[in-house]
Design a protein around this motif. Structure first.
Motif, PDB file in Angstrom:
ATOM      1  N   LEU A  20       0.844  -1.088  -0.318  1.00 51.13           N
ATOM      2  CA  LEU A  20       0.062   0.037  -0.083  1.00 51.13           C
ATOM      3  C   LEU A  20       1.123   1.432   0.014  1.00 51.13           C
ATOM      4  CD1 LEU A  20      -2.614  -1.259   2.698  1.00 51.13           C
ATOM      5  CD2 LEU A  20      -3.157  -0.883   0.320  1.00 51.13           C
ATOM      6  N   PRO A  21       0.376   2.184  -0.550  1.00 50.74           N
ATOM      7  CA  PRO A  21       0.955   3.748  -0.497  1.00 50.74           C
ATOM      8  C   PRO A  21       1.448   3.835   1.079  1.00 50.74           C
ATOM      9  CG  PRO A  21      -0.878   3.752  -2.054  1.00 50.74           C
ATOM     10  CD  PRO A  21      -1.041   2.565  -1.307  1.00 50.74           C
ATOM     11  N   VAL A  22       2.555   4.576   1.119  1.00 50.70           N
ATOM     12  CA  VAL A  22       3.158   4.990   2.582  1.00 50.70           C
ATOM     13  C   VAL A  22       2.052   5.797   2.932  1.00 50.70           C
ATOM     14  CG1 VAL A  22       4.514   6.506   3.853  1.00 50.70           C
ATOM     15  CG2 VAL A  22       5.420   4.887   2.012  1.00 50.70           C
ATOM     16  N   SER A  23       1.145   6.539   2.536  1.00 53.28           N
ATOM     17  CA  SER A  23       0.201   7.537   3.010  1.00 53.28           C
ATOM     18  C   SER A  23      -1.060   6.879   3.420  1.00 53.28           C
ATOM     19  CB  SER A  23      -0.268   8.568   1.887  1.00 53.28           C
ATOM     20  OG  SER A  23      -0.770   7.782   0.548  1.00 53.28           O
ATOM     21  N   ALA A  24      -1.287   5.447   2.711  1.00 51.68           N
ATOM     22  CA  ALA A  24      -2.373   4.639   3.283  1.00 51.68           C
ATOM     23  C   ALA A  24      -2.060   4.080   4.731  1.00 51.68           C
ATOM     24  CB  ALA A  24      -2.745   3.732   2.317  1.00 51.68           C
ATOM     25  N   GLN A  25      -0.805   3.788   4.823  1.00 56.03           N
ATOM     26  CA  GLN A  25      -0.126   3.254   6.031  1.00 56.03           C
ATOM     27  C   GLN A  25       0.078   3.977   7.390  1.00 56.03           C
ATOM     28  OE1 GLN A  25       3.044   0.104   5.325  1.00 56.03           O
ATOM     29  NE2 GLN A  25       2.618   0.700   3.294  1.00 56.03           N
ATOM     30  N   ASN A  26       0.429   5.431   7.103  1.00 56.92           N
ATOM     31  CA  ASN A  26       0.756   6.284   8.115  1.00 56.92           C
ATOM     32  C   ASN A  26      -0.035   7.512   7.796  1.00 56.92           C
ATOM     33  OD1 ASN A  26       3.340   4.396   9.157  1.00 56.92           O
ATOM     34  ND2 ASN A  26       3.642   4.737   6.866  1.00 56.92           N
ATOM     35  N   LEU A  27       0.034   8.287   8.994  1.00 58.63           N
ATOM     36  CA  LEU A  27      -0.568   9.660   8.948  1.00 58.63           C
ATOM     37  C   LEU A  27       0.162  10.618   8.006  1.00 58.63           C
ATOM     38  CD1 LEU A  27      -2.427  11.751  10.252  1.00 58.63           C
ATOM     39  CD2 LEU A  27      -0.933  11.994  12.264  1.00 58.63           C
ATOM     40  N   ALA A  28       1.583  10.456   8.143  1.00 55.04           N
ATOM     41  CA  ALA A  28       2.488  11.429   7.258  1.00 55.04           C
ATOM     42  C   ALA A  28       3.840  10.952   7.438  1.00 55.04           C
ATOM     43  CB  ALA A  28       2.150  12.874   7.933  1.00 55.04           C
ATOM     44  N   VAL A  29       4.738  11.591   6.794  1.00 59.22           N
ATOM     45  CA  VAL A  29       5.946  10.953   6.951  1.00 59.22           C
ATOM     46  C   VAL A  29       6.927  12.518   7.169  1.00 59.22           C
ATOM     47  CG1 VAL A  29       8.028  10.140   5.832  1.00 59.22           C
ATOM     48  CG2 VAL A  29       5.803   9.251   5.331  1.00 59.22           C
ATOM     49  N   VAL A  30       7.530  12.452   8.357  1.00 56.34           N
ATOM     50  CA  VAL A  30       8.035  13.745   8.542  1.00 56.34           C
ATOM     51  C   VAL A  30       9.813  13.535   8.465  1.00 56.34           C
ATOM     52  CG1 VAL A  30       8.824  15.438  10.499  1.00 56.34           C
ATOM     53  CG2 VAL A  30       6.567  14.525   9.994  1.00 56.34           C
ATOM     54  N   ASN A  31      10.609  14.253   7.663  1.00 60.10           N
ATOM     55  CA  ASN A  31      11.887  13.993   7.372  1.00 60.10           C
ATOM     56  C   ASN A  31      12.300  12.723   7.073  1.00 60.10           C
ATOM     57  OD1 ASN A  31      12.352  16.778   7.826  1.00 60.10           O
ATOM     58  ND2 ASN A  31      12.210  16.454  10.162  1.00 60.10           N
ATOM     59  N   GLY A  32      11.298  11.901   6.506  1.00 58.55           N
ATOM     60  CA  GLY A  32      11.641  10.536   6.057  1.00 58.55           C
ATOM     61  C   GLY A  32      11.365   9.528   7.151  1.00 58.55           C
ATOM     62  N   LYS A  33      10.637   9.939   8.206  1.00 61.05           N
ATOM     63  CA  LYS A  33      10.302   9.042   9.362  1.00 61.05           C
ATOM     64  C   LYS A  33       8.710   9.099   9.363  1.00 61.05           C
ATOM     65  CE  LYS A  33      10.516   8.147  14.206  1.00 61.05           C
ATOM     66  NZ  LYS A  33      11.020   8.331  15.463  1.00 61.05           N
TER      67      LYS A  33
END
Length: 261
Positions: A20-33
């Motif tokens: 799944l896309p990263v955005s679907a798995q997580n709230l956001a990505v901050v500085n690569g995290k």
């Protein structure tokens, strides 16, 4: 060709090979995290435990708060603040607070208040408060001579309310002309109660009544049957009170069993 492509996608999905896309798995990505969405649910639960509903607007604020926390946390980690003694001490206190809270929540689930317990507590309340309620007024003074002078003035036609406002030492009722509002007779000290229940409606004591507070001139304004709330109206308050009593008992039992040297 199209059928083969579709069947391949289905097979890959079943085997879990399509990420799944990263955005679907997580709230956001901050500085690569990546920031996992679970943090949103955790913070929402904290807000709900405090008694506030999580509105769509507030949910947006929660998401922004979590992103801001990640940004600030990354900067603190860059500065090595996690290694400081002050940080470690505060983290230990926070860990204890959270763990103790979870202990009490777990105990509440194991020893939940039952409807039977609530009914029994309500019945005790009804038994202790049923009967008559009295609407009384009084004038309170320090000296017996002053009280007798007030009785004499009343006999001559002075108005009870006027004397109460001018001379009563009871700050709660003096401004209201001595009015004590409706109350069960058990609400008053014994000397006051004994004199009150002997009065006829509309009558005033002909002799001052002495109590630990001073000298009273008492008037009985009205009598009625006690008006008690229905069980459903007070059920949440009774449940909360009983639950707190159970938690306190649990705490006391743990302290009694603990070996402290």
């Amino acid at each position: 060709m199209k059928k083969k492509l579709l069947s391949g996608l289905v097979a890959a999905a079943l085997l879990g090979t399509i990420a799944l896309p990263v955005s679907a798995q997580n709230l956001a990505v901050v500085n690569g995290k990546p920031i996992p969405k679970e943090r949103v649910e955790a913070l929402k639960q904290q807000v709900e435990r405090s008694g506030r509903p999580v509105t769509p607007e507030m949910e947006g604020q929660i998401k922004e708060e979590i992103i801001a926390r990640e940004i600030f946390m990354q900067e603190a980690q860059k500065r090595g603040l996690e290694a400081s003694a002050d940080y470690k001490a505060q983290m230990e206190l926070a860990r204890q607070t959270i763990l103790i809270r979870e202990l009490f929540l777990d105990q509440q689930k194991k020893d939940a208040v039952s409807d039977a317990e609530i009914k029994a507590e309500y019945d005790k309340f009804v038994a202790a408060n049923s009967g008559k309620e009295y609407k009384a007024s009084h004038i309170l003074v320090e000296k017996e001579a002053d009280a007798k002078a007030i009785v004499a003035s009343l006999k001559k036609g002075a108005k009870f309310e006027d004397l109460a406002k001018k001379q009563s030492k009871d700050p709660g009722s003096a401004a209201k002309g001595g009015d004590l509002d409706w109350a069960a007779p058990s609400s008053y000290v014994s000397e006051f109660t004994e004199a009150l229940v002997k009065l006829e409606k509309g009558k005033t004591t002909t002799e001052p009544v002495k109590s630990q507070f001073g000298w009273h001139i008492i008037r009985l304004d009205d009598v009625r049957q006690a008006e008690l709330p229905k069980l459903d109206d007070v059920k949440p308050q009774i449940a909360q009170q009983l639950q707190q009593m159970k938690v306190t008992k649990f705490q006391d039992e743990l302290r009694a069993k603990a070996k402290v040297e």
